[in-house]
Design a protein around this motif. Structure first.
Motif, PDB file in Angstrom:
ATOM      1  N   LEU A   1       9.344   0.168  29.135  1.00  0.00           N
ATOM      2  CA  LEU A   1       8.402  -0.501  28.239  1.00  0.00           C
ATOM      3  C   LEU A   1       7.613  -1.590  28.986  1.00  0.00           C
ATOM      4  CD1 LEU A   1       7.639  -0.599  25.095  1.00  0.00           C
ATOM      5  CD2 LEU A   1       8.757  -2.800  25.230  1.00  0.00           C
ATOM      6  N   ARG A   2       8.321  -2.371  29.795  1.00  0.00           N
ATOM      7  CA  ARG A   2       7.612  -3.422  30.541  1.00  0.00           C
ATOM      8  C   ARG A   2       6.555  -2.808  31.464  1.00  0.00           C
ATOM      9  NH1 ARG A   2      12.717  -6.553  31.163  1.00  0.00           N
ATOM     10  NH2 ARG A   2      12.951  -5.727  33.262  1.00  0.00           N
TER      11      ARG A   2
ATOM     12  N   TRP B   1       6.501  -0.516  39.659  1.00  0.00           N
ATOM     13  CA  TRP B   1       7.760  -1.016  40.210  1.00  0.00           C
ATOM     14  C   TRP B   1       8.827  -1.267  39.138  1.00  0.00           C
ATOM     15  CZ3 TRP B   1       9.982  -0.472  44.547  1.00  0.00           C
ATOM     16  CH2 TRP B   1       9.292  -0.550  45.762  1.00  0.00           C
ATOM     17  N   SER B   2       8.420  -1.321  37.862  1.00  0.00           N
ATOM     18  CA  SER B   2       9.333  -1.866  36.846  1.00  0.00           C
ATOM     19  C   SER B   2      10.686  -1.154  36.815  1.00  0.00           C
ATOM     20  CB  SER B   2       8.677  -1.803  35.468  1.00  0.00           C
ATOM     21  OG  SER B   2       8.632  -0.463  35.021  1.00  0.00           O
TER      22      SER B   2
ATOM     23  N   ILE C   1       6.569 -11.340  35.680  1.00  0.00           N
ATOM     24  CA  ILE C   1       6.835 -10.792  34.336  1.00  0.00           C
ATOM     25  C   ILE C   1       7.355  -9.365  34.382  1.00  0.00           C
ATOM     26  CG2 ILE C   1       5.259 -12.363  33.171  1.00  0.00           C
ATOM     27  CD1 ILE C   1       3.263 -10.015  32.932  1.00  0.00           C
ATOM     28  N   ILE C   2       7.021  -8.602  35.414  1.00  0.00           N
ATOM     29  CA  ILE C   2       7.534  -7.228  35.440  1.00  0.00           C
ATOM     30  C   ILE C   2       9.058  -7.251  35.587  1.00  0.00           C
ATOM     31  CG2 ILE C   2       7.431  -6.690  37.933  1.00  0.00           C
ATOM     32  CD1 ILE C   2       6.351  -4.406  35.017  1.00  0.00           C
ATOM     33  N   GLY C   3       9.562  -8.333  36.163  1.00  0.00           N
ATOM     34  CA  GLY C   3      11.009  -8.479  36.317  1.00  0.00           C
ATOM     35  C   GLY C   3      11.687  -9.055  35.085  1.00  0.00           C
ATOM     36  N   GLY C   4      10.957  -9.250  33.985  1.00  0.00           N
ATOM     37  CA  GLY C   4      11.596  -9.699  32.751  1.00  0.00           C
ATOM     38  C   GLY C   4      11.606 -11.202  32.543  1.00  0.00           C
TER      39      GLY C   4
ATOM     40  N   ILE D   1       9.114  -9.579  43.615  1.00  0.00           N
ATOM     41  CA  ILE D   1       9.796  -9.478  42.305  1.00  0.00           C
ATOM     42  C   ILE D   1      11.174 -10.109  42.433  1.00  0.00           C
ATOM     43  CG2 ILE D   1      10.670  -7.910  40.514  1.00  0.00           C
ATOM     44  CD1 ILE D   1       8.664  -5.807  41.522  1.00  0.00           C
ATOM     45  N   MET D   2      11.840  -9.822  43.554  1.00  0.00           N
ATOM     46  CA  MET D   2      13.226 -10.262  43.743  1.00  0.00           C
ATOM     47  C   MET D   2      13.358 -11.778  43.881  1.00  0.00           C
ATOM     48  SD  MET D   2      15.053  -7.735  43.294  1.00  0.00           S
ATOM     49  CE  MET D   2      16.617  -8.437  43.803  1.00  0.00           C
TER      50      MET D   2
END
Lengths: 504, 288
Positions: free
Chosen positions: B75-76, B125-126, B176-179, B273-274
């Protein structure tokens, strides 16, 4: 295991005691027959210098301090106190060996040194266990079965990474950072040294390590092992001393990387000390980990987990399950079984193989624990302590439970670092999670339920770096360890444990 | 949109406001600064966001974190892809706005294109970065043990001054892609792109509060963002003429041990992201 009743040998026959009617009150009604670990084969030098550039040397100040056995307060050895001059020598030695030897060596060769070290540690495991217990006060059973084997395994694990680093970081080429300054605590002295040194060396860095002032001996034994393994001089330097020595080390200009395990308070100080520099930092700090027992848990197993969670290593464990959160419907039975089980804990001589809870590491720590217990009582907690007898010499604390506490109590919010468990109850899963996460810490957590979906849900909601489900206080070199929030930053162990020691 | 009218119709000018909790409020402080074009023409009265605006934005971001962090990766990814679609549909608007703020037309077109492509890149990448950065750990006991990344929490972002749109997208997409949820101080040199980007986010099914955009000045807001006790991480996009920023951020971050990232470039890669993830390790016994 042999038991004796009121000083009378039972001769190993099976004892018939009606549990829950007449609980086993060890220390009063019942005692184990002593089973002391021998220490004749272990040689502790009367005094130890600083391990710099591959040799033990006199400290610049010529000052030495005592390291004592916390179980009887006897002096074990005299330990050199390093000052700024010595710190500088150690960092310079590490820099030379980094520039000239270690960073130029192939990963394959670096790895072989680490494998060698792991093997020698295994060969000398019994000696290391005895020294660890004498110097730190932890039960010999734990030194032998946990600390030393895990420390050796850690070297063995990272040894294998040394020539495979390009596989650990997809799309990247890792390079070492340089000289790593590492400051470690007194609760798992040799294991923490291994956690720090092994990944640093595997990735091609050199090291200056400062062990804690109350537990320097196994790190100095490890220095002997480095000599035995022919590790090139200067690759690892071990300097002993107090907080001032550590402060000199982390703020030395020649250091590229700082790794610290200890209290959150000191961690923040170190963070401040390196402000404005390019030094990278890893912090493994305090915790106040929640241990959640749900009504659908296996209660007897959960009680064992609670005991292991808080009383392992006298509660001197940063990830100790120090906050018990029990679902209200099973609170009574859990506490009754817990108190019964606690009465069977053998508290006393750490060198006795029967001992479950050894000596508190220092007089200072004992006073701190006593202060917290007093604070809990003042704030209104209900106190339960086992009826064990404590030895007259040395530093001790009875296994303690503080129930009827509120979330705001200091004993619930602050790390005690001793055998003291607080108990709170909760009704719904949401309430349990809310309470579990309601501290500034986030190191670990425990979940007990026989319902699989609940395990995944609860463990994913816990804001903590390690979650033990239906178990507690398990460690492994392949398994990353480290905290969320104010419990620190960075991970040690596993593939994640390489990242803090490389750049791209 | 361009203010130049090619007919005799009087243009409708846009009021540039903040984007907080899915709404477009003016700054609570009532302050503004004038943004002028190269020829001295006034482009906008831009909100000079205050510390209170930042605190409101953090509250919104914290509330949004509870749900956003638990959305599925799929979803993200779809929502970020939707953001790319919306930006694609507004290419002309963003290009014109960059040109008005002084970017040459060719560069503006390229910047908008790269921004869209960045969103698509991170959308993809999500559901892959967790696979690359997770592990099943072969522990030497009878336990099943795995480690996986989880979002750090609320992240404050000091976005680059230039390029204002691409820099913003490169900074917030990996967050934000990482939540995580984000509170962003947009470029003060070219604030219009950042503020208009809020309109794109707002029409992309991105839940309210996941990204909050504040315009204003670093000097005034940097300490508030770096010292806020309910913020878990801070991303500082370093400016060459502001060498003191990183020490300010690092010092203010110590009190609650915020994770600090200092970027000297706006490269896009999964390690970014990490930087806003925590590794969680879970153990369970294996046995009958």
């Amino acid at each position: 295991m042999a038991l004796k009743k009121k000083k009378t040998l039972s001769g190993g026959s099976v004892l018939k005691v009606k549990a829950s009617v007449a609980p086993l009150n060890f220390g009063t009604q019942w005692q184990y027959v002593e089973a002391l670990e021998g220490s004749d084969h272990v040689k502790i030098e009367p005094k130890y210098g600083l391990f710099i550039d591959g040799k033990f040397v006199e400290p610049h100040s010529k000052k030495y301090f005592d390291t004592i056995n916390p179980a009887n307060e006897k002096v074990l050895s005299k330990i050199a106190e390093a000052d700024a001059h010595d710190v500088n020598l150690a960092v310079e030695a590490a820099r030379r060996s980094y520039d000239n030897v270690w960073s130029k060596m192939s990963g394959k060769e670096r790895g072989k040194y680490l494998f060698r070290i792991a093997r020698i540690m295994q060969e000398r495991a019994r000696e290391l266990a005895v020294v660890e217990t004498l110097d730190g006060g932890k039960p010999i059973r734990e030194s032998k079965s946990v600390d030393i084997p895990l420390a050796a395994a850690h070297f063995f694990y990272y040894a294998g990474w040394a020539d495979k680093l390009e596989y650990a970081f997809s799309g990247r080429s890792p390079r070492p950072l340089g000289v790593a300054a590492q400051v470690i605590p007194w609760n798992f002295p040799l294991l923490m040294a291994a956690w720090k040194i092994a990944p640093a060396l595997a990735t091609g860095n050199t090291v200056v390590l400062k062990p804690a002032e109350t537990t320097p001996l196994t790190a100095l034994k490890l220095a002997e092992i480095f000599q035995e393994a022919d590790l090139p001089p200067g690759v690892v330097n071990i300097i002993t001393g107090f907080g001032a020595t550590g402060a000199e080390l982390v703020s030395h200009k020649g250091v590229n990387k700082v790794a610290f395990t200890g209290s959150t308070e000191v961690g923040k100080k170190i963070n401040r000390a390196i402000l404005g520099t390019d030094k990278r930092i890893t912090l493994e700090l305090g915790g106040k980990s929640a241990h959640l027992i749900f009504e659908d848990a296996s209660i007897d197993q959960a009680v064992e987990g609670i005991v292991n969670g808080i009383f392992f290593n006298q509660g001197h464990v940063c990830c100790a399950g120090s906050r018990l959160l029990v679902q209200e419907s099973v609170e009574k039975i859990v506490l009754r079984k817990l108190f019964d089980r606690m009465q069977t804990l053998a508290v006393g001589d750490p060198m006795d193989k029967n001992t479950d809870i050894g000596a508190i590491n220092s007089h200072e720590q004992m006073k701190k624990i006593e202060g917290y217990i007093a604070s809990g009582k003042t704030e209104g907690a209900k106190l339960f302590q086992t009826s064990c007898r404590l030895p007259s010499k040395g530093f001790w604390a009875k296994p303690t439970v503080l129930s009827e506490v509120a979330q705001s109590f200091r004993v619930v919010q602050e790390e005690i670092f001793g055998p003291v468990l607080t108990v709170q109850s909760f009704r719904t899963v949401e309430e349990g999670i809310e309470k579990a996460n309601n501290t500034p810490y986030g190191l670990a957590g425990g979940v007990w339920t026989d319902k699989g979906s609940k395990i995944f849900s609860v463990s994913s909601h816990l804001r903590a770096g390690v979650v033990w489900a239906n178990t507690y206080n398990k460690f492994d070199p392949t398994s990353p360890f480290g905290g969320y929030k104010e419990s620190g930053m960075g991970r040690e162990g596993g593939i994640s444990g390489l990242l803090p020691y490389v750049q791209f | 949109m361009s203010r130049q009218e090619n007919s005799d119709r009087l243009g409708v000018l846009k009021t540039y406001k903040l984007y907080i909790d899915g709404k477009f409020p003016r700054t609570e402080s009532g302050r503004y600064f004038k943004l002028k074009a190269a020829d001295g023409k006034i482009l906008a009265n831009v909100c000079q966001g205050s510390r209170k605006d930042v605190r409101d934005a953090v509250t919104a971001a914290r509330t949004a974190f509870a749900k956003w962090s638990r959305q599925t990766a799929y979803l993200r990814g779809q929502i970020l892809y939707r953001v790319a679609e919306m930006l694609e549909g507004r290419r002309l608007q963003f290009t014109e706005e960059l040109v008005e703020q002084g970017v040459t037309r060719d560069k503006a077109i390229a910047e908008v294109s790269e921004s869209i492509d960045t969103l698509v890149y991170y959308a993809g990448w999500s559901d892959k970065y967790p696979q690359i950065f997770s592990a099943v750990n072969p522990v030497a006991s009878s336990h099943f043990n795995f480690s996986m990344p989880e979002p750090t929490g609320v992240v404050c972002v000091l976005a680059p001054e230039l390029p204002s749109l691409l820099g913003l997208v490169r900074a917030i997409a990996p967050v934000i892609i990482g939540g995580n949820t984000a509170v962003v101080l947009v470029s003060s040199k070219q604030p219009l792109s950042g503020i208009t980007f809020g309109e794109v986010l707002h029409t992309s099914d991105l839940p309210s509060g996941v990204v909050n955009l504040v315009s204003g000045f670093r000097d005034e807001l940097i300490k508030t963002m770096a010292s806020h006790m309910d913020v878990n991480a801070i991303l500082l996009c370093a400016e060459k003429d502001r060498v003191g920023d990183s020490v300010v951020v690092q010092e203010q971050a110590i009190e609650n041990l915020k994770r600090v990232s200092v970027w000297k470039d706006i490269e896009a890669n999964p390690y970014r992201i990490m930087e806003f993830q925590e590794i969680k390790t879970t153990w369970h016994p294996v046995g009958a």
